[in-house]
Design a protein around this motif. Structure first.
Motif, PDB file in Angstrom:
ATOM      1  N   LEU A   1     -94.792   8.672 -30.977  1.00  0.00           N
ATOM      2  CA  LEU A   1     -93.492   8.883 -30.146  1.00  0.00           C
ATOM      3  C   LEU A   1     -92.524   8.434 -29.648  1.00  0.00           C
ATOM      4  CD1 LEU A   1     -93.520  13.555 -29.412  1.00  0.00           C
ATOM      5  CD2 LEU A   1     -93.077  12.499 -31.993  1.00  0.00           C
ATOM      6  N   LYS A   2     -90.924   8.307 -30.387  1.00  0.00           N
ATOM      7  CA  LYS A   2     -90.720   7.774 -28.787  1.00  0.00           C
ATOM      8  C   LYS A   2     -90.433   7.422 -27.678  1.00  0.00           C
ATOM      9  CE  LYS A   2     -87.491   4.830 -31.735  1.00  0.00           C
ATOM     10  NZ  LYS A   2     -87.382   4.593 -33.105  1.00  0.00           N
ATOM     11  N   ASN A   3     -90.124   9.050 -27.872  1.00  0.00           N
ATOM     12  CA  ASN A   3     -89.480   9.670 -25.935  1.00  0.00           C
ATOM     13  C   ASN A   3     -90.330  10.708 -26.262  1.00  0.00           C
ATOM     14  OD1 ASN A   3     -87.981   9.625 -24.385  1.00  0.00           O
ATOM     15  ND2 ASN A   3     -86.327   9.061 -25.446  1.00  0.00           N
ATOM     16  N   ALA A   4     -91.668  10.187 -25.897  1.00  0.00           N
ATOM     17  CA  ALA A   4     -92.918  11.638 -25.970  1.00  0.00           C
ATOM     18  C   ALA A   4     -92.590  12.559 -24.803  1.00  0.00           C
ATOM     19  CB  ALA A   4     -94.199  10.725 -26.121  1.00  0.00           C
TER      20      ALA A   4
ATOM     21  N   GLY B   1    -101.061   2.334 -30.878  1.00  0.00           N
ATOM     22  CA  GLY B   1    -100.265   2.443 -31.920  1.00  0.00           C
ATOM     23  C   GLY B   1    -100.757   3.336 -32.711  1.00  0.00           C
ATOM     24  N   PHE B   2    -100.228   3.958 -33.673  1.00  0.00           N
ATOM     25  CA  PHE B   2    -100.907   4.768 -34.475  1.00  0.00           C
ATOM     26  C   PHE B   2    -100.296   4.123 -35.874  1.00  0.00           C
ATOM     27  CE2 PHE B   2    -100.472   9.140 -37.421  1.00  0.00           C
ATOM     28  CZ  PHE B   2    -101.662   9.087 -37.770  1.00  0.00           C
TER      29      PHE B   2
ATOM     30  N   LEU C   1    -101.745  13.983 -23.245  1.00  0.00           N
ATOM     31  CA  LEU C   1    -101.045  14.269 -24.093  1.00  0.00           C
ATOM     32  C   LEU C   1    -100.246  13.392 -24.018  1.00  0.00           C
ATOM     33  CD1 LEU C   1    -100.147  18.270 -23.954  1.00  0.00           C
ATOM     34  CD2 LEU C   1    -101.569  16.640 -25.947  1.00  0.00           C
ATOM     35  N   LEU C   2     -99.499  12.523 -23.130  1.00  0.00           N
ATOM     36  CA  LEU C   2     -98.625  11.245 -23.631  1.00  0.00           C
ATOM     37  C   LEU C   2     -99.370  10.381 -24.124  1.00  0.00           C
ATOM     38  CD1 LEU C   2     -96.622  11.478 -20.529  1.00  0.00           C
ATOM     39  CD2 LEU C   2     -95.791  12.035 -22.525  1.00  0.00           C
ATOM     40  N   ARG C   3    -100.350   9.862 -23.899  1.00  0.00           N
ATOM     41  CA  ARG C   3    -101.278   8.835 -23.802  1.00  0.00           C
ATOM     42  C   ARG C   3    -101.662   9.269 -25.635  1.00  0.00           C
ATOM     43  NH1 ARG C   3    -106.168   9.931 -20.930  1.00  0.00           N
ATOM     44  NH2 ARG C   3    -105.213   8.685 -18.416  1.00  0.00           N
TER      45      ARG C   3
END
Lengths: 1105, 434
Positions: free
Chosen positions: A979-982, A598-599, A971-973
């Motif tokens: 983001l929810k729907n990255a 998480g962030f 990037l997705l990582r």
């Protein structure tokens, strides 16, 4: 491993071996360079470190050749002769000459040769014996060669029960007989010199009895240790006892190391030989200024402290060679000449080099501040270089990749040219340099092939090896390494140009010489900058191994050396039980706590265990000698409180019963580190500081390698009970910490928030205390560290070091965050496991990831980061990304056929060779490529293409490949925790709809297409009369012209800045830039700028109506 | 022309005076050359070649007892003269490499206006060698990379060159022109910046009207009639470069781009109808960026270019008027010197370039220029009578007298949009008026 040693000996081919001098019946030594000894046959496959002595016979290496007849070549030239005089080492004072002074010197290298026993020093002995040679330098800069006599190789075996002192002579005879059997051709009077009964104890397992009887077997020559060991391990027939096999003890210790341990000599320390205790040699066999004989018992070894922690003024030679290769081929010593050798000699501790020179084949224009020596033939160069080495007498030879390239090349070249006198580069008169292939494999460093080159008396330090060993870099070319550490770009001349430069005139050769000099200069700068001499000498002193071991061998020898020293003090002996387990036999490693990805926008405090593994070993007294086997445990019937049962189920006794050796070593190392750090704070003198800093670093590394030593299943003395106990304790501590933190810091206990452990790594735990400020998190972090430390056994300690705020946790071992060590300002952005440094990615990924992290963490602008990604994705699809950002680079290590699977870079290299063999990459080069569009279904390896070729022919880039295979994952990582729907958000949507591709100019359909001018405004076809615009666009002339010209202006600015930068790097205005360094960040841009500008200008020219 | 006063009622007609005009821009034209992948070494080589011949001939007068040596031929503590190109090693000089290779640093880079640093030092390079220059005589701040010099000195034991005396190329010879007594004027203006928000249309209209004789009393009109030429020295337009990113333009952006051009064209048409005018491109104009900048394209000015009094010229611009030679630039050369060296005022830079006989020594090092192969067009062969530089902060002028009685009027032309000042130069004794 017993008899096959002969083939590993490098013996001079020119000196016909005298068979009577041989002691082994194994394959007779052939040739001086040995092809790879098959490791499998020797059974040393996968061994982290092979410890083998190699007897070198003084007479064999010497090489009969009357030196006097061939006066030094350099001396023939008077001007040079006067310079050489300046370079010579300082002259000896009379007290030295008359042997009245104690000789005090810092030793750098210790080896041994087999020679005849010195009758004066050892009147009782005879026959061949091992003579140790210590090479070093006095504080006045005199070179020293000390021959040490009387030290004998030995090892131990446990005394079979029932055997007493009376059985020794019988045993001795039997062993002697067996030795003679396996070494028939030898004429040594006695193989086994003595067998003594001694009282010792094995290091393995806790034992209640004090000592046991052991046999100490003293043999005549060091190699016989291995032979004798083999015989004993296989078992021998003893009268009255039947066939018995033995476990040998300390039979795998190299002779030189054995000597150092027994005389308390550590690597690079100062040794003193009192006056009167040494005798001058009758005939000097070395080129050293001081050469003498002494007994090993007369040496005084000084502990490296105070006055004796200083460094002698060593001479360091840094050199580089250039060879003129044939077109398209990497230089080979059998064909291609050595054309230049650049040398730089520096005295340790001095900023300015003592000598700078370059030797060139054929004339060369002078270079300021550099001695340029030109020669007509290659033979002259090589011999001049040899003479130069001999006169300058360097103690340390450094360079970049000298061990794999420069030195072997010189030697093989001299061989090809039949210059027999060349390879006498060592300090021993007429003794040839020995070269052999070596494979170095280690768990830590992986498998490296290299050449083992022995230059007697001189330490080689290859910066290339050191870099590979000590730093993780994306590229290890000298260029990128110096850009990284020295902030200096270096001009890179492709080896295909070198021959052209050489075949030009004296100016072009000067150009080459400048380049060559720079290559000799940079290693020295790196050496200074990274303080390698200090760090390595300190490491040698701390661990007690010779300096040359540090580069050529793995970690385990360092631990073994310390273990042996310590064991000797405690009267313990170490069994030789290596290779008992297979490499697959591993244990549960350090697991980490599950990461709660998480962030985190609240501060996350990090609690670190200080030197966790060493602390565990100390706290729980984990050692070979405290390990309790199950049957011993039953047998000894120890009270429960004297035993530590580890979480992995092993038992160790507590330190009251038996203090462990490993804990003791660790305690000493850590205490020494503490001292060094304290001294470092006090120290004012920069040199002293450098030494101390090097020392504390060496101590830290050594402490951490002890654990690894016990876990190395193919190492010297593996003991999985210890290592698995360590990791199991480690896991327990991390979990314990998590539990305590989450129990204590709760709202119930009147804290503002519930603490949450978000992640735990090998030796750290990340806690979110829930407080909003860094300061508060730090306070709680400190409190937690103190509280939890109290629950641990000493010296295990949890420390609070830093706060991450914000903190982006991606997965196990992957995270990023801003690092705060004080509440006012963050120190840096810290990332782990994220594609900011990986080298098999293109630069675009790195830039994008860095920029995104920057935006997310520092600017706290997540939408901005998303927008940035979208823009970049759009740019990529619109073909607006700079090509150099898309280049992927891989090293070509073998030729195409040798690769089992087809790899993109290998295929490309093949294709390039077909196009133009001269510029195609060769084995050893790094191949840069981009992925281009190709027919549907084409494999990735078929789509690789040379970036320059792509530029020149407008070949479209496969943007989809870059999107999916390069950008997407990293990037997705990053974005998935945020983001929810990255995926949907970043890689789908409006910004991905516009596509643009360039049309290839050289292939397929374009060969049939007819080019017609199109309107610059709207791309409509136009007739030949209107050259610029169609009738519709006529009114927009001004606007369209502005566009064109603005484009030109932009290209021009780039062109100007890029090319002048290259001139700057090159350091000359009046010569064309030749550099082809593909590591240079602007290489492709530069090339592209040329093309873009020409294109933009052509567009502009169409306006001239 | 802010001081232009309004006065009504005069009907007297003045005939505009004329002067013989000869453009010498030819050497600055790059048109027709195709870029063949050449690098910058050629232009440096050409420069050194031109200058060396010159300096060598001067050295024989300057220090006849000394030998001219090459950098590589230097011998320790032996006095001699060396000729070469200066390279100034600058610590602060921005590098494109850093921009590309450095990871984003947390501390933003401060944009410096001047990159001079006390540690800067000079190096002299001839065709093959470089040598470090030492000595108190040579002040690094006064020189820039690319200047050709002859130096008297000797090699030190460290391998440096100890400079004892310096010889610059000096002012080039001047072609003597037959003196004119007639009152004729040339007007210089620069930095109109049409299209920027500081552009004041009224101010410029006044200027146009004054020049065309639509304004002012008899005196003013008389003066106006004596103006034989108008030179617009760069930055007439500001092109919003942000719009030009390779994308198709939206209609608003199109008009944003073309409106100022049209506006300028209208004004230029008025001017061209009345007085011959030269327009030079500047850094903000829709022109290429390399020096020499090529003439602004006629298609930008459909109105004005219909007149044969409209001359679109190169930057730098060289022309002759009644035998007087004019040389000038739109200011890039001097601005660049200002970034990489120090002087009391801008005129000093102007003077230096003349003494170095090189219009823009910092090309191509820090100032973009076309990679010429055969020649270095910025070499000043003859001394102009008027040497002007556009787009400066303030108006400055000086009469420079050379050792061979060369007389040069040096002018810094201020930006019109800020100062509202145009410069009038009299052809006669090189008098000057604003």
């Amino acid at each position: 491993m017993s008899a096959g040693n002969g083939k590993r000996r490098g013996v001079a081919a020119q000196a016909p071996p005298n068979p009577s001098k041989r002691f082994q019946s194994g394959s007779p030594a052939t040739g001086n360079r040995n092809p790879n000894p098959s490791p499998a046959a020797n059974g040393i496959n996968g061994m982290e470190d092979e410890l083998m002595d190699e007897d070198v016979f003084q007479e064999e290496t010497l090489f009969m050749y009357e030196e006097e007849e061939e006066a030094l070549r350099l001396l023939q030239d008077e001007a040079l002769a006067s310079r050489l005089l300046k370079w010579k080492r300082p002259a000896l004072s009379p007290s030295y000459l008359s042997s009245l002074e104690n000789i005090l010197f810092q030793q750098l290298e210790i080896d041994y040769v087999i020679g005849d026993t010195n009758k004066d020093l050892l009147p009782m002995s005879s026959g061949p014996a091992a003579i140790l040679r210590i090479f070093g330098v006095t504080k006045d800069g005199h070179s020293v060669c000390c021959h040490v006599h009387g030290f004998e190789p030995y090892f131990y075996i446990s005394c079979p029960s029932g055997m007493g002192p009376d059985d020794i002579s019988k045993f001795h005879q039997t062993l002697e007989g067996r030795m003679r059997e396996s070494n028939r051709s030898s004429n040594v009077p006695r193989f086994v010199k003595r067998v003594e009964m001694v009282q010792k104890k094995s290091i393995m397992y806790y034992q209640q009895h004090e000592t046991q009887p052991f046999f100490k077997i003293v043999v005549a020559l060091p190699t016989m240790v291995a032979g004798c060991r083999g015989i004993l391990e296989r078992g021998i027939q003893l009268d009255g006892f039947g066939s018995k096999s033995f476990i040998t003890y300390e039979s795998n210790v190299l002779f030189a190391l054995r000597f150092m341990i027994d005389c308390d000599i550590v690597g690079g320390n100062w040794i003193e030989v009192p006056a009167g205790k040494y005798t001058k040699a009758i005939a000097n066999i070395s080129y050293c200024q001081l050469e003498f004989n002494c007994l090993y018992s007369e040496l005084i070894s000084h502990v490296p402290e105070g006055e004796y922690s200083k460094m002698a003024p060593f001479r360091i030679l840094s050199f580089d060679i250039e060879c003129a290769g044939r077109k398209g081929l990497f230089p080979e010593p059998t064909h291609d000449p050595v054309i230049q050798i650049a040398n730089l000699v520096t005295l340790q501790g001095e900023g300015q080099p003592l000598v700078r020179n370059v030797m060139t084949l054929k004339s060369c224009s002078p270079i300021l501040g550099v001695d340029v020596m030109s020669f007509d033939t290659e033979k002259d160069i090589l011999l001049a270089w040899r003479d130069f080495i001999r006169e300058i007498d360097p103690d340390i030879i450094i360079g970049y990749n000298i061990c794999k390239f420069d030195l072997p090349y010189l030697i093989e070249r001299a061989e090809a040219l039949k210059i027999v006198g060349f390879p006498i580069l060592g300090r021993v008169r007429n003794s040839r340099v020995r070269v052999r292939d070596a494979t170095f494999s280690s768990r830590q460093y992986g498998i490296r092939e290299s050449k083992d080159i022995t230059i007697e008396g001189r330490v080689q330090f290859d910066l290339f090896q050191a870099m590979q060993r000590d730093y993780k870099l994306s590229s290890y070319s000298l260029n990128s390494v110096s850009a990284h550490f020295l902030d200096e770009q270096k001009e890179d001349v492709h080896h295909s140009i070198i021959s052209d430069l050489q075949n030009g005139n004296s100016e072009t050769r000067r150009r080459l010489a400048v380049y060559c000099l720079k290559d000799a200069y940079l290693p020295q700068r790196l050496l200074d900058k990274l303080m390698y001499i200090y760090n390595y000498v300190e490491m040698a002193r701390v661990t007690g191994v010779p300096i040359s071991f540090l580069l050529s061998r793995g970690q385990s020898i360092k631990v073994l050396s310390q273990l042996l020293r310590k064991a000797k003090q405690r009267n313990l002996v170490i069994p030789n039980i290596k290779g008992q387990g297979s490499a697959q036999d591993t244990f549960e490693g350090a697991t980490v706590l599950e990461a709660k990805t998480g962030f985190y926008e609240k501060p996350v405090a990090t609690l670190d265990f200080a030197s966790l593994y060493p602390s565990i070993m100390m706290a729980y007294n984990l050692c070979y000698c405290t390990l309790l086997t199950p049957e011993n445990s039953r047998q000894f019937n120890l009270p429960a409180e004297s035993i530590n049962k580890t979480p992995s189920g092993d038992s160790f006794v507590i330190s009251d019963l038996q203090k462990g050796i490993l804990p003791e070593i660790l305690e000493e190392l850590l205490a020494a580190r503490k001292r060094a750090k304290a001294d470092l704070k006090e120290a004012k003198d920069p040199f002293e500081k450098a030494v101390l800093d090097g020392r504390q670093l060496a101590l830290k590394i050594s402490a951490n390698s002890v654990y690894g030593f016990t876990g190395a299943t193919v190492g010297q003395l593996p003991c999985l009970e210890i290592s698995s106990s360590v990791t199991s304790y480690g896991r327990q501590m991390i979990e314990h910490t998590k539990k305590l933190v989450e129990e204590r810091f709760t709202m119930l206990a009147e804290y503002e928030h519930n603490a949450e452990v978000v992640y735990g790594d090998t030796d750290s735990v990340m806690v979110q205390f829930g407080v909003p400020t860094v300061e508060a998190a730090m306070k709680l972090g400190r409190e937690a560290a103190e509280y939890i430390s109290g629950t641990f056994m000493k010296p295990i300690k949890l420390e609070f070091e830093k706060v991450y705020y914000p903190y982006l946790l991606i997965s196990k071992k992957r995270y990023a965050g801003l690092y705060w060590s004080n509440p006012d300002r963050f120190d840096k952005m810290d990332t782990k496991g994220i594609e900011t440094v990986r080298r098999d990615n293109c630069l675009l990924v790195k830039n994008l990831v860095t920029e995104c992290l920057h935006k997310i963490l520092i600017d706290r602008d997540v939408p901005g980061a998303v927008q940035y990604v979208k823009n970049t994705v759009s740019d990529l699809l619109m073909n607006r990304v700079d090509l150099s950002l898309l280049v992927i680079t891989k090293g070509l290590t073998k030729t195409g056929d040798d690769y089992a699977v087809k790899a993109a870079h290998v295929e490309l290299a093949e294709r390039m060779r077909k196009r133009d063999a001269a510029t195609a990459p060769n084995v050893g080069d790094r191949v840069p490529y981009v992925i281009v569009k190709a027919a549907k279904g084409a494999k990735a390896y078929e789509r690789s293409e040379d970036p320059i070729y792509v530029l020149e022919n407008n070949i479209p880039i496969d943007s989809q490949y870059y999107l999916e295979n390069q950008l997407q994952k990293p990037l997705l990582r990053i974005f998935e925790p945020i983001l929810k729907n990255a995926h949907q958000e970043l890689f789908k949507g409006r910004h991905t709809r516009n596509l643009k591709n360039s049309t290839p100019s050289n292939s397929g359909i374009m060969k049939f297409a007819k080019k017609q001018l199109t309107c610059l405004g709207c791309k409509a076809l136009i007739s030949a009369t209107d050259r610029t615009l169609c009738s519709h666009c006529k009114g927009r002339e001004a606007e369209l012209y502005c566009k064109t010209v603005a484009n030109v202006a932009e290209m021009e600015v780039f062109f100007g800045r890029l090319w002048t930068q290259c001139q700057e790097c090159q350091g000359s205005f009046h010569q064309d830039v030749l550099c082809t360094s593909r590591d240079c960040p602007i290489f492709y841009r530069r090339k592209k700028a040329q093309k873009d500008m020409a294109e933009a200008k052509m567009h502009l020219d169409r306006w001239e109506f | 022309m802010a001081d232009a006063t309004m006065e009504e009622g005069e009907t007297k007609l003045f005939e505009r005076k004329q002067a013989i005009y000869r453009s010498l821009d030819e050497k600055y034209v790059v048109h027709g050359q195709r870029y063949m992948g050449q690098q910058y070494s050629h232009i440096y080589f050409a420069r050194l070649h031109q200058l060396r011949n010159l300096l060598r001939s001067l050295v024989s007068k300057w220090k006849p007892h000394l030998l001219v040596n090459t950098v590589l031929g230097l011998e320790e503590s032996k006095e001699c003269v060396i000729v070469g190109t200066i390279y100034k090693h600058m610590k602060l000089k921005p590098s494109i490499l850093d921009e590309y290779s450095k990871e984003r640093s947390v501390v933003p880079l401060v944009k410096a206006h001047n990159f001079v640093h006390p540690d800067d030092h000079l190096i002299l390079e001839d065709e093959i060698g470089r040598v470090n220059l030492k000595g108190s005589l040579l002040i690094p701040t006064a020189f820039v990379t690319g200047v050709g010099l002859a130096l008297h000195g000797k090699k030190t034991s460290e391998g440096d060159f100890w400079v004892q005396d310096i010889l610059e190329a000096g002012l080039p010879p001047q072609i003597k022109s037959s003196a004119h007594s007639e009152d004729k004027y040339v007007v210089f203006v620069s930095g109109l910046n049409v299209g920027s928000n500081i552009f004041n249309p009224l101010q410029f209209q006044l200027f146009v009207d004054h020049l065309t004789g639509h304004l002012g009393g008899e005196n003013e009109q008389k003066t106006a009639s004596q103006i034989v030429r108008l030179v617009i020295a760069g930055n007439s337009l500001i092109i919003p470069r942000s719009v030009l990113n390779g994308q198709a333009l939206t209609p608003e952006d199109q008009s944003k781009l073309t409106e100022p051009i049209k506006e300028l064209d209208i004004l230029l048409t008025q001017l061209a109808a009345a007085v011959p005018l030269d327009i030079m491109p500047g850094p903000t104009d829709p022109a290429n960026s390399f020096l020499p900048q090529q003439p602004l394209h006629r298609c930008l000015f459909p109105g004005a270019s219909a007149y044969n009094t409209f001359f679109s010229c190169t930057n730098p611009h060289l022309f002759e008027l009644d035998g007087f030679q004019f040389l000038g630039t739109s200011g890039q050369n001097i601005d660049d010197l200002d970034k990489y060296s120090i002087a009391e005022n801008k005129l000093e830079y102007v003077e230096r370039t003349l003494r170095w006989r090189h219009l823009a020594p910092t090309t191509p090092n820090t100032l973009g220029c076309y990679p010429f192969t055969e020649k270095d067009p910025f070499h000043i062969e003859t001394c102009p009578n008027v040497y002007f530089v556009g787009n400066q902060d303030k108006y400055e002028t000086r009469l420079l007298q050379g050792p061979e009685n060369q007389l040069v009027r040096l002018i810094c032309i201020p930006r019109f949009c800020e100062s509202g000042v145009a410069v009038m130069v009299s052809l006669a004794p090189s008098l000057l008026r604003i």
